[in-house]
Design a protein around this motif. Structure first.
Motif, PDB file in Angstrom:
ATOM      1  N   ASP A  18       0.812  -1.277   0.002  1.00  0.00           N
ATOM      2  CA  ASP A  18       0.076  -0.103   0.094  1.00  0.00           C
ATOM      3  C   ASP A  18       0.940   1.130  -0.193  1.00  0.00           C
ATOM      4  O   ASP A  18       1.661   1.233   1.096  1.00  0.00           O
ATOM      5  N   ALA A  19       0.711   2.065  -0.801  1.00  0.00           N
ATOM      6  CA  ALA A  19       1.489   3.284  -1.317  1.00  0.00           C
ATOM      7  C   ALA A  19       0.613   4.672  -0.684  1.00  0.00           C
ATOM      8  O   ALA A  19      -0.658   4.465  -1.038  1.00  0.00           O
ATOM      9  N   PRO A  20       1.092   5.624  -0.284  1.00  0.00           N
ATOM     10  CA  PRO A  20       0.465   6.813  -0.130  1.00  0.00           C
ATOM     11  C   PRO A  20       0.088   7.495  -1.633  1.00  0.00           C
ATOM     12  O   PRO A  20       0.310   6.842  -2.414  1.00  0.00           O
ATOM     13  N   PRO A  21      -0.834   8.415  -1.432  1.00  0.00           N
ATOM     14  CA  PRO A  21      -1.310   9.047  -2.917  1.00  0.00           C
ATOM     15  C   PRO A  21      -0.121   9.563  -3.773  1.00  0.00           C
ATOM     16  O   PRO A  21       0.917   9.735  -3.070  1.00  0.00           O
ATOM     17  N   LEU A  25       3.928  13.198  -4.003  1.00  0.00           N
ATOM     18  CA  LEU A  25       4.678  11.961  -3.248  1.00  0.00           C
ATOM     19  C   LEU A  25       5.578  11.500  -4.360  1.00  0.00           C
ATOM     20  O   LEU A  25       5.108  11.140  -5.415  1.00  0.00           O
ATOM     21  N   ASP A  27       6.751   8.316  -3.754  1.00  0.00           N
ATOM     22  CA  ASP A  27       6.811   6.840  -3.252  1.00  0.00           C
ATOM     23  C   ASP A  27       6.252   5.784  -4.281  1.00  0.00           C
ATOM     24  O   ASP A  27       6.996   4.968  -4.577  1.00  0.00           O
ATOM     25  N   ALA A  28       5.059   6.093  -4.872  1.00  0.00           N
ATOM     26  CA  ALA A  28       4.223   5.302  -5.609  1.00  0.00           C
ATOM     27  C   ALA A  28       5.110   4.832  -7.025  1.00  0.00           C
ATOM     28  O   ALA A  28       5.306   3.782  -7.625  1.00  0.00           O
ATOM     29  N   CYS A  38       0.387  -2.336 -10.718  1.00  0.00           N
ATOM     30  CA  CYS A  38      -0.285  -1.540  -9.717  1.00  0.00           C
ATOM     31  C   CYS A  38      -1.647  -1.667  -9.797  1.00  0.00           C
ATOM     32  O   CYS A  38      -2.188  -1.742 -11.188  1.00  0.00           O
ATOM     33  N   GLU A  43     -10.797   7.246  -4.806  1.00  0.00           N
ATOM     34  CA  GLU A  43     -11.841   7.431  -3.862  1.00  0.00           C
ATOM     35  C   GLU A  43     -12.793   8.282  -4.637  1.00  0.00           C
ATOM     36  O   GLU A  43     -12.578   9.406  -5.261  1.00  0.00           O
ATOM     37  N   SER A  55      -2.391  11.434 -12.145  1.00  0.00           N
ATOM     38  CA  SER A  55      -1.722  10.375 -11.385  1.00  0.00           C
ATOM     39  C   SER A  55      -1.301   9.199 -12.192  1.00  0.00           C
ATOM     40  O   SER A  55      -0.313   8.781 -12.123  1.00  0.00           O
TER      41      SER A  55
END
Length: 101
Positions: A18-21, A25, A27-28, A38, A43, A55
């Motif tokens: 599970d990665a942050p938004p 950021l 991270d993903a 992925c 949401e 994104s």
């Protein structure tokens, strides 16, 4: 991260991270390089469509393999799908209905 995931896959059939938004950021996009693919989580009413597109573009820019998407927090009462039809009838002209001549 790639080494860690490789070690986990020796013991498990699937590893879910599970990665942050994505927006704002790093991270993903970085994590996407270390995994097979992925699943994009959206949401409902959480972000504008342009944010979702941005994104996805970030993931595509690092050649991430996107398996699909999951829509969360969808309100049942506001969701709908269906079809409809209508019909009508009438007679006379507008002038006759209003009594004007």
């Amino acid at each position: 991260m790639t080494v860690l995931i490789g070690q986990l896959l020796e013991h498990f059939d699937h590893v879910v991270i599970d990665a942050p938004p994505i927006l704002g950021l790093a991270d993903a996009p970085l994590l996407s390089r270390a995994v097979e693919g992925c699943i994009f989580v959206i949401e409902a009413d959480g972000v504008a469509v342009r944010g979702i597109k941005a994104s996805l573009d970030r993931l595509k820019s690092v050649q991430a393999h996107i398996f699909g998407a999951v829509l969360t927090k969808l309100k049942k009462r506001e969701a709908g799908y269906g079809y409809g039809y209508g019909y009508g009838y009438g007679y006379g002209s507008n002038l006759e209905r209003t009594g004007s001549s």
